[in-house]
Design an enzyme around this catalytic site. Structure first.
Site, short mmCIF file in Angstrom:
data_model
loop_
_atom_site.label_atom_id
_atom_site.label_comp_id
_atom_site.label_asym_id
_atom_site.label_seq_id
_atom_site.Cartn_x
_atom_site.Cartn_y
_atom_site.Cartn_z
N LYS A 105 16.12 2.52 1.58
CA LYS A 105 16.96 2.50 2.74
C LYS A 105 18.46 1.32 2.54
O LYS A 105 18.40 -0.28 1.96
CB LYS A 105 16.00 2.30 3.49
CG LYS A 105 16.14 1.67 5.22
CD LYS A 105 15.68 1.74 6.39
CE LYS A 105 15.19 0.52 7.23
NZ LYS A 105 13.76 1.01 8.32
N ASP A 147 13.81 -1.18 0.84
CA ASP A 147 14.91 -2.04 2.33
C ASP A 147 15.45 -3.11 2.08
O ASP A 147 16.63 -2.69 1.66
CB ASP A 147 13.48 -2.28 3.03
CG ASP A 147 14.09 -2.37 4.19
OD1 ASP A 147 15.46 -2.74 4.47
OD2 ASP A 147 13.16 -2.81 5.48
N PHE A 201 14.06 3.62 10.89
CA PHE A 201 12.42 2.82 10.61
C PHE A 201 11.30 4.63 10.52
O PHE A 201 10.55 5.28 11.78
CB PHE A 201 11.73 2.26 12.03
CG PHE A 201 10.25 1.59 11.18
CD1 PHE A 201 10.52 -0.18 11.02
CD2 PHE A 201 8.74 2.22 11.26
CE1 PHE A 201 9.87 -0.12 10.05
CE2 PHE A 201 7.56 1.18 11.28
CZ PHE A 201 8.21 0.06 10.51
N ASP A 211 4.23 3.14 7.27
CA ASP A 211 3.13 2.80 7.98
C ASP A 211 3.63 2.17 9.14
O ASP A 211 5.23 1.84 8.90
CB ASP A 211 2.12 2.11 7.58
CG ASP A 211 2.37 0.04 7.90
OD1 ASP A 211 3.09 0.52 6.50
OD2 ASP A 211 2.00 -0.32 8.72
N LYS A 228 0.91 -1.09 -0.14
CA LYS A 228 0.25 -0.01 0.13
C LYS A 228 0.76 1.70 -0.48
O LYS A 228 0.30 2.06 -0.43
CB LYS A 228 -0.87 0.39 1.40
CG LYS A 228 -1.53 -1.26 1.35
CD LYS A 228 -2.88 -0.92 2.69
CE LYS A 228 -3.32 -2.18 2.91
NZ LYS A 228 -3.84 -1.98 4.30
N GLU A 253 7.65 2.35 -6.08
CA GLU A 253 7.94 1.53 -4.24
C GLU A 253 7.93 3.26 -3.27
O GLU A 253 8.85 4.33 -4.10
CB GLU A 253 8.79 1.08 -3.99
CG GLU A 253 8.18 -0.17 -4.43
CD GLU A 253 8.13 -0.69 -3.32
OE1 GLU A 253 7.40 -0.22 -2.11
OE2 GLU A 253 7.82 -2.38 -2.84
N ASP A 254 7.00 3.28 -2.50
CA ASP A 254 7.65 4.08 -1.43
C ASP A 254 8.91 3.77 -0.89
O ASP A 254 10.10 5.24 -0.19
CB ASP A 254 6.26 4.19 -0.05
CG ASP A 254 6.37 2.30 0.35
OD1 ASP A 254 6.82 1.46 -0.31
OD2 ASP A 254 6.08 2.52 1.78
N ARG A 282 0.01 6.33 8.02
CA ARG A 282 0.44 6.76 6.29
C ARG A 282 -0.01 7.83 5.98
O ARG A 282 0.15 8.29 5.47
CB ARG A 282 -0.27 5.89 5.58
CG ARG A 282 -0.52 4.20 5.57
CD ARG A 282 -0.62 3.47 5.01
NE ARG A 282 -0.32 1.54 5.19
CZ ARG A 282 0.76 1.22 4.73
NH1 ARG A 282 1.23 1.58 4.12
NH2 ARG A 282 0.71 -0.53 4.84
#
Ligand code: PRP
Length: 171
Positions: free
Chosen positions: A117, A89, A138, A145, A29, A85-86, A151
Site C-alpha cells: 500500500k 503501509d 483499508f 484484520d 499476526k 508480511e501481509d 482475518r
C-alpha cells in the site's frame, strides 16, 4: 487470483534461492495465512519462524514507535532470511524489523509482501517480492484484520465504513 499470484511469487522465490535453504520469518499476526500458502508452494526447502512487532498509535495508522513483542527463536546468523508480511503501509514496521535482524548477521535478508500500500509510506521502502499493489483503502481478509475481525476471510475486501456511519446518522 490470489492463489495464482502466490504461486507466481513462490516460483520467483524458488528460482532466486535455488540450491539454498530459506529461513522464512512471518510477521504476526497478519502474515500467517499468506505465509502458509507461500511456503507450501516453494520448491526450495525452508525453515519457518515468526516475529511480532507492535506499533503504537491511534486507530489504523502506525505511530512510528515499534516494539518487538515476540522475537524470532531460530538463529539468524548466516541464514538467508525471507521476511513475509501481509501488508507494507508506512514501511516503518519492516524497516525496524530488518534493522533489528541485520544486527544478527544474516547471510542475506529480503522481504516478501502480499500487499504493498504505497500511498501512506513514511519512509522509502521497497519489498523484494510484492503480490499486489494498491493505493489506499483499508483491506481485510486473507490474514488482515480490523479490530481482530475478518482475518479468516479467504479473499480480500475493502472495509467500507459507510454502514457504521449511516447507522449513527440514523440514530
Ligand atoms: C500491520 C501489518 C504490518 C504493519 C504494516 O500489522 O501486518 O505488520 O501493520 O504497517 P506499517 O508499514 O505502517 O508499519 P498490525 O500492527 O496491524 O498487526 P497484525 O499483523 O497483528 O494485524
Amino acid at each position: 487470483e490470489i492463489s495464482g499470484r502466490v504461486l507466481e511469487m513462490a516460483g520467483a522465490i524458488s528460482r532466486d534461492y535455488a540450491g539454498r535453504e530459506i529461513l522464512v520469518i512471518g510477521v504476526l499476526k497478519g502474515a500467517f495465512v499468506f505465509m502458509a500458502d507461500l511456503i507450501r508452494a516453494l520448491s526450495v526447502p525452508c525453515q519457518t519462524d515468526f516475529i511480532r512487532a507492535a506499533s503504537y498509535g491511534a486507530g489504523t495508522e502506525s505511530s512510528g514507535t515499534i516494539l518487538i513483542t515476540k522475537d524470532v527463536e531460530l538463529p539468524v546468523e548466516g541464514r538467508d532470511v525471507l521476511i513475509v508480511e501481509d501488508i507494507v503501509d508506512s514501511g516503518l514496521t519492516l524497516r525496524y524489523i530488518i534493522d533489528a535482524l541485520k544486527l544478527r548477521n544474516p547471510r542475506s535478508i529480503k522481504v516478501c509482501a502480499f500487499l504493498d500500500k504505497r500511498k501512506r509510506r513514511k519512509i522509502h521502502f521497497e519489498a523484494d517480492y510484492v503480490g499486489f499493489t494498491m493505493e489506499d483503502g483499508f483491506i481485510v481478509g486473507y490474514g488482515l484484520d480490523f479490530n481482530e475481525q475478518y482475518r479468516f476471510l479467504p479473499a480480500v475486501y475493502v472495509l467500507d465504513p459507510a454502514p457504521a456511519c449511516e447507522k449513527e446518522e440514523n440514530g
